[in-house]
Design an enzyme around this catalytic site. Structure first.
Site, PDB file in Angstrom:
ATOM      1  N   HIS A   1       0.843  -1.204   0.000  1.00 20.06           N
ATOM      2  CA  HIS A   1       0.000   0.000   0.000  1.00 20.06           C
ATOM      3  C   HIS A   1       0.873   1.246   0.000  1.00 20.06           C
ATOM      4  CE1 HIS A   1      -4.261  -1.412   1.284  1.00 20.06           C
ATOM      5  NE2 HIS A   1      -3.684  -2.268   0.470  1.00 20.06           N
TER       6      HIS A   1
ATOM      7  N   PRO B   1      -4.111   1.120  18.688  1.00 18.17           N
ATOM      8  CA  PRO B   1      -3.844   0.610  17.336  1.00 18.17           C
ATOM      9  C   PRO B   1      -3.936   1.638  16.205  1.00 18.17           C
ATOM     10  CG  PRO B   1      -5.962  -0.180  18.149  1.00 18.17           C
ATOM     11  CD  PRO B   1      -5.319   0.532  19.278  1.00 18.17           C
TER      12      PRO B   1
HETATM   13  P1  RFL Z   1       1.447 -11.189  21.790  1.00 17.91           P
HETATM   14  O1  RFL Z   1       1.006 -11.269  20.370  1.00 17.91           O
HETATM   15  O2  RFL Z   1       0.442 -10.814  22.813  1.00 17.91           O
HETATM   16  O3  RFL Z   1       2.096 -12.599  22.157  1.00 17.91           O
HETATM   17  C1  RFL Z   1       2.416 -12.958  23.476  1.00 17.91           C
HETATM   18  C2  RFL Z   1       2.321 -14.460  23.579  1.00 17.91           C
HETATM   19  O4  RFL Z   1       2.729 -14.869  24.870  1.00 17.91           O
HETATM   20  C3  RFL Z   1       1.834 -15.878  25.323  1.00 17.91           C
HETATM   21  N1  RFL Z   1       1.912 -15.906  26.805  1.00 17.91           N
HETATM   22  C4  RFL Z   1       2.572 -16.850  27.502  1.00 17.91           C
HETATM   23  N2  RFL Z   1       3.246 -17.936  27.111  1.00 17.91           N
HETATM   24  C5  RFL Z   1       3.807 -18.732  28.067  1.00 17.91           C
HETATM   25  N3  RFL Z   1       3.700 -18.469  29.403  1.00 17.91           N
HETATM   26  C6  RFL Z   1       3.005 -17.383  29.844  1.00 17.91           C
HETATM   27  N4  RFL Z   1       2.909 -17.124  31.150  1.00 17.91           N
HETATM   28  C7  RFL Z   1       2.427 -16.514  28.867  1.00 17.91           C
HETATM   29  N5  RFL Z   1       1.692 -15.371  28.939  1.00 17.91           N
HETATM   30  C8  RFL Z   1       1.393 -15.018  27.685  1.00 17.91           C
HETATM   31  C9  RFL Z   1       0.491 -15.466  24.779  1.00 17.91           C
HETATM   32  O5  RFL Z   1      -0.433 -16.535  24.708  1.00 17.91           O
HETATM   33  C10 RFL Z   1       0.898 -14.954  23.391  1.00 17.91           C
HETATM   34  O6  RFL Z   1       0.863 -15.976  22.428  1.00 17.91           O
HETATM   35  O7  RFL Z   1       2.672 -10.174  21.955  1.00 17.91           O
HETATM   36  P2  RFL Z   1       3.896  -9.815  20.977  1.00 17.91           P
HETATM   37  O8  RFL Z   1       4.507 -11.049  20.427  1.00 17.91           O
HETATM   38  O9  RFL Z   1       4.701  -8.830  21.720  1.00 17.91           O
HETATM   39  O10 RFL Z   1       3.202  -9.123  19.709  1.00 17.91           O
HETATM   40  C11 RFL Z   1       2.608  -7.872  19.837  1.00 17.91           C
HETATM   41  C12 RFL Z   1       1.381  -7.763  18.935  1.00 17.91           C
HETATM   42  O11 RFL Z   1       0.594  -8.935  19.029  1.00 17.91           O
HETATM   43  C13 RFL Z   1       0.544  -6.567  19.317  1.00 17.91           C
HETATM   44  O12 RFL Z   1       1.351  -5.414  19.480  1.00 17.91           O
HETATM   45  C14 RFL Z   1      -0.529  -6.211  18.305  1.00 17.91           C
HETATM   46  O13 RFL Z   1      -1.310  -7.291  17.930  1.00 17.91           O
HETATM   47  C15 RFL Z   1      -1.387  -5.124  18.944  1.00 17.91           C
HETATM   48  N6  RFL Z   1      -2.669  -5.060  18.324  1.00 17.91           N
HETATM   49  C16 RFL Z   1      -2.752  -4.419  17.151  1.00 17.91           C
HETATM   50  N7  RFL Z   1      -1.635  -3.843  16.643  1.00 17.91           N
HETATM   51  C17 RFL Z   1      -1.709  -3.219  15.466  1.00 17.91           C
HETATM   52  O14 RFL Z   1      -0.675  -2.723  14.999  1.00 17.91           O
HETATM   53  N8  RFL Z   1      -2.921  -3.152  14.780  1.00 17.91           N
HETATM   54  C18 RFL Z   1      -4.054  -3.757  15.260  1.00 17.91           C
HETATM   55  O15 RFL Z   1      -5.084  -3.721  14.631  1.00 17.91           O
HETATM   56  C19 RFL Z   1      -4.003  -4.405  16.485  1.00 17.91           C
HETATM   57  N9  RFL Z   1      -5.099  -5.018  16.994  1.00 17.91           N
HETATM   58  C20 RFL Z   1      -3.786  -5.676  18.901  1.00 17.91           C
HETATM   59  C21 RFL Z   1      -4.994  -5.666  18.194  1.00 17.91           C
HETATM   60  C22 RFL Z   1      -3.710  -6.313  20.143  1.00 17.91           C
HETATM   61  C23 RFL Z   1      -4.836  -6.915  20.716  1.00 17.91           C
HETATM   62  N10 RFL Z   1      -4.729  -7.479  22.040  1.00 17.91           N
HETATM   63  C24 RFL Z   1      -3.439  -7.629  22.641  1.00 17.91           C
HETATM   64  C25 RFL Z   1      -5.763  -7.679  22.906  1.00 17.91           C
HETATM   65  C26 RFL Z   1      -6.111  -6.302  18.706  1.00 17.91           C
HETATM   66  C27 RFL Z   1      -6.033  -6.943  19.964  1.00 17.91           C
HETATM   67  C28 RFL Z   1      -7.290  -7.638  20.440  1.00 17.91           C
HETATM   68  C1  PHB Z   2      -5.862  -3.717  10.736  1.00 20.48           C
HETATM   69  O1  PHB Z   2      -5.885  -4.005   9.526  1.00 20.48           O
HETATM   70  O2  PHB Z   2      -6.205  -4.530  11.601  1.00 20.48           O
HETATM   71  C2  PHB Z   2      -5.394  -2.377  11.157  1.00 20.48           C
HETATM   72  C3  PHB Z   2      -4.893  -1.500  10.219  1.00 20.48           C
HETATM   73  C4  PHB Z   2      -4.458  -0.236  10.610  1.00 20.48           C
HETATM   74  C5  PHB Z   2      -4.550   0.134  11.934  1.00 20.48           C
HETATM   75  C6  PHB Z   2      -5.057  -0.750  12.864  1.00 20.48           C
HETATM   76  C7  PHB Z   2      -5.499  -2.010  12.485  1.00 20.48           C
HETATM   77  O3  PHB Z   2      -4.162   1.389  12.300  1.00 20.48           O
END
Ligand code: RFL
Ligand code: PHB
Length: 400
Positions: A76, A295
């Site tokens: 994009h 996010p």
């Molecule tokens: P993660 O992906 O949360 O992975 C952490 C992993 O650790 C495991 N865990 C354990 N394992 C063993 N022993 C324990 N005691 C443990 N405790 C936890 C968990 O099961 C998990 O598998 O963190 P990581 O790797 O740092 O990655 C970060 C990203 O996942 C995160 O920053 C993004 O997904 C944030 N986020 C979003 N970011 C965006 O840029 N755009 C988005 O649209 C977006 N949507 C989101 C999101 C985060 C969400 N969360 C955390 C609720 C939507 C949601 C719902």
């Molecule tokens: C998504 O595709 O999930 C997404 C994209 C842009 C954002 C947040 C989430 O800023």
């Protein structure tokens, strides 16, 4: 899988941070064990982020994890800011010296990294819950974990806590300082089986609240609506979700939002959070374990990738050359980037959301900033530079 008891780097968490760290280290001959509390299917299906910065794409590609990303990822070159009934495009390459972002879901990154790891036979233990981390001031720290109904101890040189915001790694860090902001709204996110109604993401400011049109593939749309904090999903029928999205994306002259079956939905609270420092002794934090961003700037996953790229290159220098400078600088170097992303995410969030009982003065400031960004090349370039992300140091050394 046998339960491992000794490794060089113990990695807690098989999210993007833990899996990418394991991948980068294994391919440079450093042994790792990844412990993940959940099962594989759960980890591969958890709907989250969708935008990869150029630097994240570069590290995945250069480390041999970009094959499916290259085939399926959608490049994009811009986004649209929609407000006051009009759309305004921000072009990335012309404002950032040719950089862009890639739409490729976090679920796919996670699937690719899990498949690569399982192919190599490197230990990745699902349903292994880390219980605590001890001995971080010694040269043989330990992770106690539960797997198969029993407790085990994993002894290692270094622990990388990549266990997300609710993990246990952060708790082992003595004298940590935290900084936090909770926003007075959440996002209701849906995944729908319908072709996106746009070619690029739309970030919409509307008197009813923010809306975002994103996508996963040419057939699957991802959309978000700002809702009150802790909103109950039961209040949102499919029809109400689509009506509200259409209202918030409406522009003068008309624009049609295509609808389709909703296959996944959830409510995500909005929070900024940073722990300092990100290291004590032999314990290192990376990704959401150390910091959360709202996010709106699409930074969460990218920050996780940046942390572990930095950490992997520091560990490589330590194991290979006995050079500790990278490890000593890890926390400060990572936090520089974290705070830049925190500021950008806060900026995007405050510019686009409508606070409950919003002060009319605030609304005027938001619109002034949006008009300025649409009109001024300097303002647009600042948004574009932050959105596509800063270059990632350390990639060349790791992937050489
Ligand atoms: P993660 O992906 O949360 O992975 C952490 C992993 O650790 C495991 N865990 C354990 N394992 C063993 N022993 C324990 N005691 C443990 N405790 C936890 C968990 O099961 C998990 O598998 O963190 P990581 O790797 O740092 O990655 C970060 C990203 O996942 C995160 O920053 C993004 O997904 C944030 N986020 C979003 N970011 C965006 O840029 N755009 C988005 O649209 C977006 N949507 C989101 C999101 C985060 C969400 N969360 C955390 C609720 C939507 C949601 C719902
Ligand atoms: C998504 O595709 O999930 C997404 C994209 C842009 C954002 C947040 C989430 O800023």
């Amino acid at each position: 899988m046998a339960t491992p008891h000794r490794t060089q780097v113990a990695i807690i968490g098989a999210g993007p941070a833990g899996l990418l760290l394991g991948h980068l280290l294994q391919r440079r001959g450093i042994d790792t064990v990844v412990l993940e509390s959940r099962g594989r299917a759960y980890v591969e299906r958890r709907q989250r982020a969708g935008i990869l910065e150029q630097g994240t794409v570069d590290v995945l590609r250069a480390s041999g994890a970009g094959e499916r990303l290259d085939r399926r990822g959608l490049r994009h070159d811009g986004i649209e800011l929609r407000f006051d009934g009009e759309g305004h495009r921000i072009d990335f390459p012309s404002l950032t010296g040719g950089r862009s972002v890639t739409v490729y879901a976090q679920t796919e990154v996670v699937k690719d990294l899990i498949a690569l790891r399982l192919e190599t036979g490197a230990p990745l233990v699902f349903e292994a819950e880390a219980l605590d981390v001890t001995g971080i001031d010694t040269d043989a720290p330990q992770v106690r974990y539960r797997h198969g109904g029993r407790e085990h101890v994993l002894t290692c040189d270094v622990v990388a806590a990549c266990d997300g915001f609710h993990g246990i790694g952060r708790r082992a860090l003595p004298n940590a300082r935290t900084f936090e902001r909770v926003y007075p709204y959440s996002w209701l996110g849906i995944l729908a089986d319908v072709a996106p109604s746009c070619d690029e993401l739309i970030y919409a400011h509307h008197p009813n609240g923010f809306a975002l049109h994103s996508m996963r593939t040419p057939e699957i749309s991802r959309l978000y609506l700002q809702v009150p904090p802790d909103e109950d999903l039961a209040n949102w029928s499919d029809a109400r979700i689509w009506d509200e999205l259409a209202t918030r994306f409406a522009i003068d002259g008309g624009w049609k939002l295509d609808t389709g079956p909703i296959t996944d939905r959830g409510v995500t609270p909005m929070r900024s959070f940073v722990t300092e420092p990100m290291r004590h002794g032999r314990l290192f934090l990376a990704g959401d374990a150390a910091h959360i961003v709202p996010p709106t700037g699409a930074k969460g996953l990218n920050l996780a990738a940046a942390d572990v790229t930095l950490l992997a290159s520091a560990l490589l220098r330590w194991y290979r050359d006995g050079d500790e400078t990278g490890l000593d600088g890890y926390s400060a170097d990572a936090l520089n980037r974290v705070w830049r992303a925190e500021q950008f995410s806060y900026f995007m969030t405050s510019m686009l959301h409508v606070a409950p009982e919003q002060d009319p003065f605030e609304l005027k400031l938001q619109l002034a900033q949006l008009h300025y960004t649409a009109r001024s090349e300097a303002a647009a370039a600042s948004l574009a530079e932050n959105y596509v992300g800063l270059p990632l140091p350390g990639v060349a050394e790791l992937t050489a």
